[in-house]
Design an enzyme around this catalytic site. Structure first.
Site, short mmCIF file in Angstrom:
data_model
loop_
_atom_site.label_atom_id
_atom_site.label_comp_id
_atom_site.label_asym_id
_atom_site.label_seq_id
_atom_site.Cartn_x
_atom_site.Cartn_y
_atom_site.Cartn_z
N ASP A 181 39.55 42.19 28.59
CA ASP A 181 40.61 43.07 29.09
C ASP A 181 40.13 43.71 30.43
O ASP A 181 40.94 44.38 30.86
CB ASP A 181 41.18 43.86 28.03
CG ASP A 181 40.00 44.45 27.44
OD1 ASP A 181 38.73 44.79 27.84
OD2 ASP A 181 40.40 45.50 26.68
N SER A 182 38.92 43.47 30.75
CA SER A 182 38.51 44.24 32.14
C SER A 182 39.42 43.60 33.19
O SER A 182 39.36 44.00 34.27
CB SER A 182 36.83 43.88 32.26
OG SER A 182 36.89 42.25 32.10
N GLU B 230 27.69 46.98 23.64
CA GLU B 230 27.91 47.60 24.89
C GLU B 230 27.16 49.05 25.02
O GLU B 230 27.62 49.90 24.29
CB GLU B 230 29.39 47.57 25.22
CG GLU B 230 29.69 48.24 26.57
CD GLU B 230 30.98 48.02 27.28
OE1 GLU B 230 31.57 47.17 26.84
OE2 GLU B 230 31.49 48.51 28.32
N ASP C 255 39.99 38.42 24.78
CA ASP C 255 39.83 39.54 24.32
C ASP C 255 41.18 40.11 24.06
O ASP C 255 42.13 40.05 24.84
CB ASP C 255 39.24 40.49 25.46
CG ASP C 255 38.34 41.58 25.12
OD1 ASP C 255 38.22 42.08 24.17
OD2 ASP C 255 37.93 42.33 26.42
O1 KIV Z 1 36.49 43.20 29.00
C1 KIV Z 1 35.32 42.71 28.93
O2 KIV Z 1 35.23 42.36 30.17
C2 KIV Z 1 34.50 43.24 28.12
C3 KIV Z 1 33.18 42.80 28.32
C4 KIV Z 1 32.47 43.41 29.37
C5 KIV Z 1 32.23 42.90 26.87
O3 KIV Z 1 34.99 43.59 26.99
#
Ligand code: KIV
Length: 268
Positions: free
Chosen positions: A47-48, A185, A86
């Site tokens: 979700d990044s 994390e 995610d």
């Molecule tokens: O959303 C994301 O990229 C993440 C990772 C960095 C673990 O959750």
């Protein structure tokens, strides 16, 4: 583990045999293709994406539909890596049936092989319900960005004794609930080592030191896609921002100076 399709079972085997697991985020078809061809073990459609692709300030605004779109694009490209989707903010913590239904969409419509949810012991009933529905789940503890407002920022977790206890309990609870792996994390390396040693499922670290069973980073951070600083733990392998900037400048200048298109690039 070079040739065969990576599954959640492969993850467990890799931990057993001490082979480190490589994971990166990706959000579209071309990067999914490159990462897979380069032999990355797993791709997280994180979700990044909200921050690095959509330009949001945090990961709270990205929607189910956005994440399904990105997951589909990546899944179409990938043959070998394990694709994990995610789950966005508020799509799995309201009710258990809604969580299972949303998780199922990532498998059925998105083409992912597993989902990731943030949270510790308190999300175990959700994990159990997803596993019951045959949806593999990855946990995510430590700094959980969807809880940024509750945590008061993006600071390191697992420094105070009560936080250490919570993380140790949560890792075990997630394993017992059936999670196939856990992201750790932004926690101290020695705590990540202790957690990794106490559970049979692999830990994937981000800002959690070298003792995890695998590592994950955000693709745009390792490629240096943005000119501004990335997190301290993210190693920049290339300065793509500068490379793209220079290429675009040169292209633009060649159009103005009538250097492009030259003979090679057109037919009379
Ligand atoms: O959303 C994301 O990229 C993440 C990772 C960095 C673990 O959750």
């Amino acid at each position: 583990m070079d040739e065969k399709k990576i599954t959640t079972k492969t993850f467990r085997k890799m931990k057993k045999f001490g082979e480190k697991i490589s994971m990166l985020t990706a959000y579209d078809y071309p990067t999914g293709l490159i990462l897979d061809q380069a032999g990355i073990d797993s791709i997280l459609v994180g979700d990044s994406a909200g921050m690095v692709v959509l330009g949001d300030q945090n990961t709270l605004s990205i929607t189910m539909e956005n994440m399904l779109y990105h997951t589909k694009c990546v899944s179409k490209a990938v043959k070998r890596a394990l694709v994990i989707a995610d789950m966005p903010f508020l799509t799995y913590k309201i009710t258990v049936p809604e969580a299972v239904k949303n998780a199922g969409r990532f498998i059925q419509e998105g083409g992912a092989s597993a989902v990731k949810i943030e949270g510790g012991e308190e999300v175990c009933k959700i994990v159990r319900a997803m596993i019951f529905a045959d949806i593999p789940v990855m946990g995510h503890i430590g700094l959980t960005p969807q809880a940024v407002n509750k945590l008061g920022g993006y600071s390191m977790q697992g420094k105070k004794p009560e936080s250490v206890e919570y993380l140790l309990r949560s890792a075990k609870a997630l394993e017992d609930a059936g999670a196939f792996s856990i992201v750790l994390e932004n926690i101290p390396a020695l705590l990540a080592k202790e957690i990794t040693g106490k559970i049979q499922i692999p830990t994937i670290g981000i800002g959690a030191g070298p003792y995890c069973d695998g590592q994950v980073l955000v693709l745009h951070d390792i490629l240096g896609f943005y000119a501004d600083e990335s997190p301290k733990f993210a190693k920049k392998y290339i300065d793509l921002n500068k490379i793209i900037f220079n290429a675009v400048k040169q292209y633009s200048s060649e159009i103005k100076t009538k250097k492009f298109p030259s003979k090679k690039y057109f037919i009379k």
